[in-house]
Enzyme design. Structure first.
Site, mmCIF file in Angstrom:
data_model
loop_
_atom_site.group_PDB
_atom_site.id
_atom_site.type_symbol
_atom_site.label_atom_id
_atom_site.label_comp_id
_atom_site.label_asym_id
_atom_site.label_seq_id
_atom_site.Cartn_x
_atom_site.Cartn_y
_atom_site.Cartn_z
ATOM 1 N N ASP A 81 0.844 -1.191 0.000
ATOM 2 C CA ASP A 81 0.000 0.000 0.000
ATOM 3 C C ASP A 81 0.892 1.258 0.000
ATOM 4 O O ASP A 81 1.997 1.232 0.563
ATOM 5 C CB ASP A 81 -0.866 -0.058 1.283
ATOM 6 N N GLY A 209 -9.439 5.325 2.433
ATOM 7 C CA GLY A 209 -10.146 5.983 3.530
ATOM 8 C C GLY A 209 -11.609 5.580 3.610
ATOM 9 O O GLY A 209 -12.486 6.398 3.911
HETATM 10 ZN ZN LIG Z 1 -4.640 5.141 1.379
#
Ligand SMILES: [Zn+2]
Length: 282
Positions: A81, A209
């Site tokens: 990520d 998010g």
């Molecule tokens: Zn992120």
């Protein structure tokens, strides 16, 4: 079964489903994700951010994932990520990661293209999928204030098309009213923007998010074109609260570490199950 995310994201999109990606950084988070995936019989993405390298190495994470994956029949993606370092992308792939995100979103557009293209060529040769990002978001740990971000920070559909055509990424992280960390008030996703970006690129779109966005908004976004949602904050807080609760019990018996960790795992597992059922439409 460890694999890259290319076919998984494509087929999820075709069936109006979406894959959940959970941030993992230790045995408990990884085991919780495997357990939630087993119960729901759904594929899952395990996301280890470059920022977690201070807690565990790529090799350690890959070793834990591989040891649990041996007994797991469902598709699992081990994803890097938010990575800004090409060196770390190479190291993660060498350790066995099957998917990477190159985050050049803070760079000028042309530079983002140059580096993302480099990463995509390198990763694709090794059978690894690539996520790019376009548009501005706040930092991954949610520190800076996203409320200063306005429509001008959102992903531009025409730029998204150019970015895709030049880099040949497999999925695109978008800025469409979403933010990392805790939301102040209720977020409002800009659905028309999601639709415009998808119409231009036809790429699987990724919503970072995602914990903290109301379930109805997530479902609507998935119906339009979101194929991967990243869940982190709610998991991190749930795990921490599980431990806090055990520690605050008025019992003189000392609480042992293994009990704390197993309770945190159990609670995170339930949150993961919720998101898998919601996004995979079970
Ligand atoms: Zn992120």
């Amino acid at each position: 079964m460890l694999q890259n995310s290319i076919e998984l994201l494509k087929s999820a999109r075709k069936s109006g489903r979406c894959l959940a990606a959970f941030n993992i950084y230790n045995l408990e988070t990884i085991a919780a994700a495997f357990s939630a995936a087993e119960r729901t019989q759904a594929p899952v993405i395990l996301a280890f951010g470059e920022g977690y390298l201070k807690y565990a190495s790529f090799e350690t994470i890959a070793a834990i994932v591989n040891s649990l994956d041996k007994y797991h029949q469902l598709p699992v993606v081990l994803h890097l990520d938010h990575c800004r370092s090409i060196e770390n992308i190479r190291a993660a792939i060498a350790a066995g990661f099957t998917s990477v995100m190159y985050d050049g979103s803070a760079l000028p557009f042309k530079e983002n293209i140059v580096y993302t293209k480099l990463v995509a060529e390198y990763a694709h040769d090794l059978g690894v999928s690539v996520e790019g990002e376009l548009g501005r978001m706040n930092s991954e740990d949610g520190r800076d204030d996203y409320s200063t971000h306005t429509g001008s920070d959102y992903t531009d559909p025409q730029q998204a098309l150019e970015y895709f055509e030049q880099t040949r990424i497999d999925s695109l992280a978008v800025s469409v009213g979403n933010a990392h960390g805790l939301y102040k008030g209720v977020p409002n996703l800009v659905f028309s923007r999601i639709s415009e970006i998808y119409e231009k690129t036809k790429l699987p779109l990724v919503l970072h998010g995602s914990s903290g966005i109301p379930d109805e908004q997530l479902v609507k976004a998935i119906g339009i074109a979101i194929s991967k949602v990243n869940i982190n904050t709610e998991l991190a807080i749930t795990g921490a609260f599980a431990i806090k609760e055990l520690l605050s019990q008025e019992d003189s018996t000392p609480v042992r570490m293994e009990i704390l960790m197993s309770q945190a795992k159990k609670q995170m597992d339930l949150v993961m199950e919720h998101y898998i059922r919601l996004t995979y439409r079970l």
